[in-house]
Design an enzyme around this catalytic site. Structure first.
Site, PDB file in Angstrom:
ATOM      1  N   THR A 147       6.093 -18.820  21.524  1.00 49.39           N
ATOM      2  CA  THR A 147       7.328 -19.469  21.965  1.00 49.39           C
ATOM      3  C   THR A 147       7.838 -18.663  23.154  1.00 49.39           C
ATOM      4  O   THR A 147       8.392 -17.573  22.986  1.00 49.39           O
ATOM      5  CB  THR A 147       8.371 -19.456  20.823  1.00 49.39           C
ATOM      6  OG1 THR A 147       7.729 -19.903  19.629  1.00 49.39           O
ATOM      7  CG2 THR A 147       9.568 -20.316  21.137  1.00 49.39           C
ATOM      8  N   LEU A 186       0.829  -1.215   0.000  1.00 51.44           N
ATOM      9  CA  LEU A 186       0.000   0.000   0.000  1.00 51.44           C
ATOM     10  C   LEU A 186       0.858   1.258   0.000  1.00 51.44           C
ATOM     11  O   LEU A 186       0.348   2.362  -0.178  1.00 51.44           O
ATOM     12  CB  LEU A 186      -0.897   0.007   1.250  1.00 51.44           C
ATOM     13  CG  LEU A 186      -2.036  -0.986   1.259  1.00 51.44           C
ATOM     14  CD1 LEU A 186      -2.699  -1.004   2.627  1.00 51.44           C
ATOM     15  CD2 LEU A 186      -3.057  -0.633   0.182  1.00 51.44           C
ATOM     16  N   GLY A 239      10.361  -9.569  15.153  1.00 49.14           N
ATOM     17  CA  GLY A 239      11.001  -8.320  14.740  1.00 49.14           C
ATOM     18  C   GLY A 239      10.150  -7.093  15.043  1.00 49.14           C
ATOM     19  O   GLY A 239      10.658  -6.077  15.548  1.00 49.14           O
ATOM     20  N   THR A 263      11.244  -3.884   2.642  1.00 47.86           N
ATOM     21  CA  THR A 263      10.250  -4.690   3.350  1.00 47.86           C
ATOM     22  C   THR A 263      10.621  -6.166   3.304  1.00 47.86           C
ATOM     23  O   THR A 263      11.724  -6.530   2.867  1.00 47.86           O
ATOM     24  CB  THR A 263       8.825  -4.385   2.827  1.00 47.86           C
ATOM     25  OG1 THR A 263       7.889  -5.058   3.658  1.00 47.86           O
ATOM     26  CG2 THR A 263       8.620  -4.832   1.386  1.00 47.86           C
ATOM     27  N   GLY A 314       3.561 -11.076  21.215  1.00 50.71           N
ATOM     28  CA  GLY A 314       4.559 -11.296  20.166  1.00 50.71           C
ATOM     29  C   GLY A 314       5.947 -10.931  20.644  1.00 50.71           C
ATOM     30  O   GLY A 314       6.110 -10.126  21.574  1.00 50.71           O
ATOM     31  N   LYS A 341      14.691  -6.892   5.492  1.00 51.45           N
ATOM     32  CA  LYS A 341      14.983  -5.878   6.504  1.00 51.45           C
ATOM     33  C   LYS A 341      16.329  -6.099   7.213  1.00 51.45           C
ATOM     34  O   LYS A 341      16.955  -5.153   7.658  1.00 51.45           O
ATOM     35  CB  LYS A 341      13.850  -5.810   7.533  1.00 51.45           C
ATOM     36  CG  LYS A 341      12.588  -5.158   6.981  1.00 51.45           C
ATOM     37  CD  LYS A 341      11.524  -5.069   8.055  1.00 51.45           C
ATOM     38  CE  LYS A 341      10.345  -4.243   7.580  1.00 51.45           C
ATOM     39  NZ  LYS A 341       9.432  -3.915   8.685  1.00 51.45           N
ATOM     40  N   LYS A 376      11.299 -16.881  23.332  1.00 51.75           N
ATOM     41  CA  LYS A 376      11.549 -15.635  22.595  1.00 51.75           C
ATOM     42  C   LYS A 376      11.104 -14.410  23.399  1.00 51.75           C
ATOM     43  O   LYS A 376      11.675 -13.328  23.276  1.00 51.75           O
ATOM     44  CB  LYS A 376      10.859 -15.672  21.230  1.00 51.75           C
ATOM     45  CG  LYS A 376      11.707 -16.429  20.205  1.00 51.75           C
ATOM     46  CD  LYS A 376      10.981 -16.668  18.909  1.00 51.75           C
ATOM     47  CE  LYS A 376      10.768 -15.426  18.087  1.00 51.75           C
ATOM     48  NZ  LYS A 376      10.003 -15.741  16.848  1.00 51.75           N
TER      49      LYS A 376
HETATM   50  P1  ATR Z   1       7.526  -9.805  12.582  1.00 51.92           P
HETATM   51  O1  ATR Z   1       8.851  -9.329  12.110  1.00 51.92           O
HETATM   52  O2  ATR Z   1       6.365  -9.297  11.781  1.00 51.92           O
HETATM   53  O3  ATR Z   1       7.335  -9.612  14.046  1.00 51.92           O
HETATM   54  P2  ATR Z   1       8.111 -12.569  13.058  1.00 51.92           P
HETATM   55  O4  ATR Z   1       9.455 -12.188  13.584  1.00 51.92           O
HETATM   56  O5  ATR Z   1       7.997 -13.767  12.176  1.00 51.92           O
HETATM   57  O6  ATR Z   1       7.486 -11.377  12.233  1.00 51.92           O
HETATM   58  O7  ATR Z   1       7.103 -12.709  14.297  1.00 51.92           O
HETATM   59  C1  ATR Z   1       5.806 -13.167  14.154  1.00 51.92           C
HETATM   60  C2  ATR Z   1       5.160 -13.192  15.536  1.00 51.92           C
HETATM   61  O8  ATR Z   1       3.844 -13.738  15.429  1.00 51.92           O
HETATM   62  C3  ATR Z   1       5.898 -14.072  16.521  1.00 51.92           C
HETATM   63  O9  ATR Z   1       5.765 -13.510  17.811  1.00 51.92           O
HETATM   64  C4  ATR Z   1       5.166 -15.401  16.404  1.00 51.92           C
HETATM   65  O10 ATR Z   1       5.281 -16.247  17.517  1.00 51.92           O
HETATM   66  P3  ATR Z   1       6.521 -17.303  17.596  1.00 51.92           P
HETATM   67  O11 ATR Z   1       7.698 -16.509  18.055  1.00 51.92           O
HETATM   68  O12 ATR Z   1       6.095 -18.311  18.580  1.00 51.92           O
HETATM   69  O13 ATR Z   1       6.701 -17.858  16.211  1.00 51.92           O
HETATM   70  C5  ATR Z   1       3.749 -14.886  16.295  1.00 51.92           C
HETATM   71  N1  ATR Z   1       2.852 -15.880  15.715  1.00 51.92           N
HETATM   72  C6  ATR Z   1       2.819 -16.328  14.446  1.00 51.92           C
HETATM   73  N2  ATR Z   1       1.852 -17.233  14.281  1.00 51.92           N
HETATM   74  C7  ATR Z   1       1.255 -17.404  15.504  1.00 51.92           C
HETATM   75  C8  ATR Z   1       0.184 -18.209  16.005  1.00 51.92           C
HETATM   76  N3  ATR Z   1      -0.476 -19.059  15.218  1.00 51.92           N
HETATM   77  N4  ATR Z   1      -0.155 -18.094  17.308  1.00 51.92           N
HETATM   78  C9  ATR Z   1       0.515 -17.235  18.116  1.00 51.92           C
HETATM   79  N5  ATR Z   1       1.519 -16.439  17.705  1.00 51.92           N
HETATM   80  C10 ATR Z   1       1.900 -16.519  16.420  1.00 51.92           C
END
Ligand code: ATR
Length: 282
Positions: free
Chosen positions: A157, A21, A134, A67, A131, A71, A160
């Site tokens: 997780t 966008l 990143g 993006t 979350g 990054k 993290k």
């Molecule tokens: P970004 O840079 O956008 O933060 P990322 O580093 O891949 O992308 O992080 C994605 C986040 O969404 C993480 O906190 C991930 O949790 P994990 O660290 O456990 O992977 C979370 N996430 C993704 N799918 C999920 C799900 N189904 N339920 C809960 N959390 C989820």
């Protein structure tokens, strides 16, 4: 918009970029201010990212956004990296200044600006952060710089979340980090003093996603922020229903773009026009 040989070029490098966008609101901003700039989405295959950065110099672009998925991987190709971006290990904006490419991360700054513009203060507030990826790292770092009191980090997780808490302690000496075990995120004991809920996970992007947080915890909050931007998520709907202020990911996208726009042009971004361009008129 008339493009000539002196039009300044900006854009975004990503893979894919077809749904971006950013061209919509950046070009709207250039048009509104009558600036001789254009913003182009450019799909760069992984093996070409280094050459694409060289191309910024070769073709004298004013700068680009970076993006997913570049990054972090773009960083070795830059001449300079802003200290905050270095710490986050991620850049989302490159600026070409006299043939030198400097990388910045405008996500945190844009995020804070979108909150402050709503008249909400952050000092001493308690944050519940969903979350630990990143985006969470950029958001948490920006919140610490605004002197929030406490950040309770909850991630699928758990490890993290612990790592992010330790990162904030090490890099910013932030003592207010705490970890909420994912399995216990709907336990009342973690919600007593929460002021602001922030979702940085991808949960909510799909229609079938179930909300991570129960509706009963929303009503007492001062703000709900969900960085998902492709649809109205359940937690945003809960906030709307409860009369709690909310901000969605589209705002964050526009504000991080506004900060990048200002790096490239040196002119205050017309944020209201940029919001209008993506259908955000509130
Ligand atoms: P970004 O840079 O956008 O933060 P990322 O580093 O891949 O992308 O992080 C994605 C986040 O969404 C993480 O906190 C991930 O949790 P994990 O660290 O456990 O992977 C979370 N996430 C993704 N799918 C999920 C799900 N189904 N339920 C809960 N959390 C989820």
């Amino acid at each position: 918009m008339k493009i000539t040989g002196i039009t300044k070029i900006t854009g975004v490098f990503g893979y894919p970029v077809k749904h971006s966008l950013s061209p919509v609101f950046h070009n709207a901003a250039f048009r509104y201010l009558n600036l001789d700039y254009v913003y182009i989405p450019i799909e760069v295959a992984p093996e070409n990212i280094g050459n694409a950065v060289k191309g910024i110099k070769a073709m004298n672009f004013a700068g680009v956004n970076i993006t997913v998925p570049y990054k972090t991987t773009v960083m070795p190709y830059l001449d300079e990296i802003d200290a905050d971006a270095k710490m986050l290990c991620a850049v989302n904006t490159l600026v070409n200044k006299e043939g030198k490419i400097k990388g910045y991360n405008t996500d945190g700054h844009g995020f804070i600006r979108s909150i402050k513009e709503r008249g909400i203060t952050l000092k001493d507030k308690t944050i519940f952060l969903l979350g630990a990826g990143g985006a969470a790292c950029a958001v948490a770092d920006a919140l610490v710089k605004e002197n929030v009191g406490k950040i309770c980090i909850c991630n699928r997780t758990d490890q993290k979340a612990i790592t992010l808490k330790e990162h904030l302690l090490k890099t910013r000496n932030f003592q207010g980090g705490c970890v909420v075990p994912f399995a216990q995120k709907n336990n009342e004991e973690y919600w007593g003093n929460v002021d602001i809920l922030i979702n940085t996970t991808s949960i909510g992007m799909q229609e079938y996603d179930l909300p991570l947080v129960e509706e009963r915890f929303i009503k007492p909050l001062k703000l709900v922020y969900d960085i998902v931007y492709n649809r109205e998520t359940d937690i945003i709907k809960f906030a709307q229903k409860a009369g709690v202020p909310f901000i969605d990911g589209l705002s964050m996208l526009v504000y991080q773009g506004a900060v990048a726009f200002e790096f490239w042009t040196g002119i205050t971004a017309p944020v209201e026009e940029m919001k209008k361009a993506v259908g955000l008129d509130r």
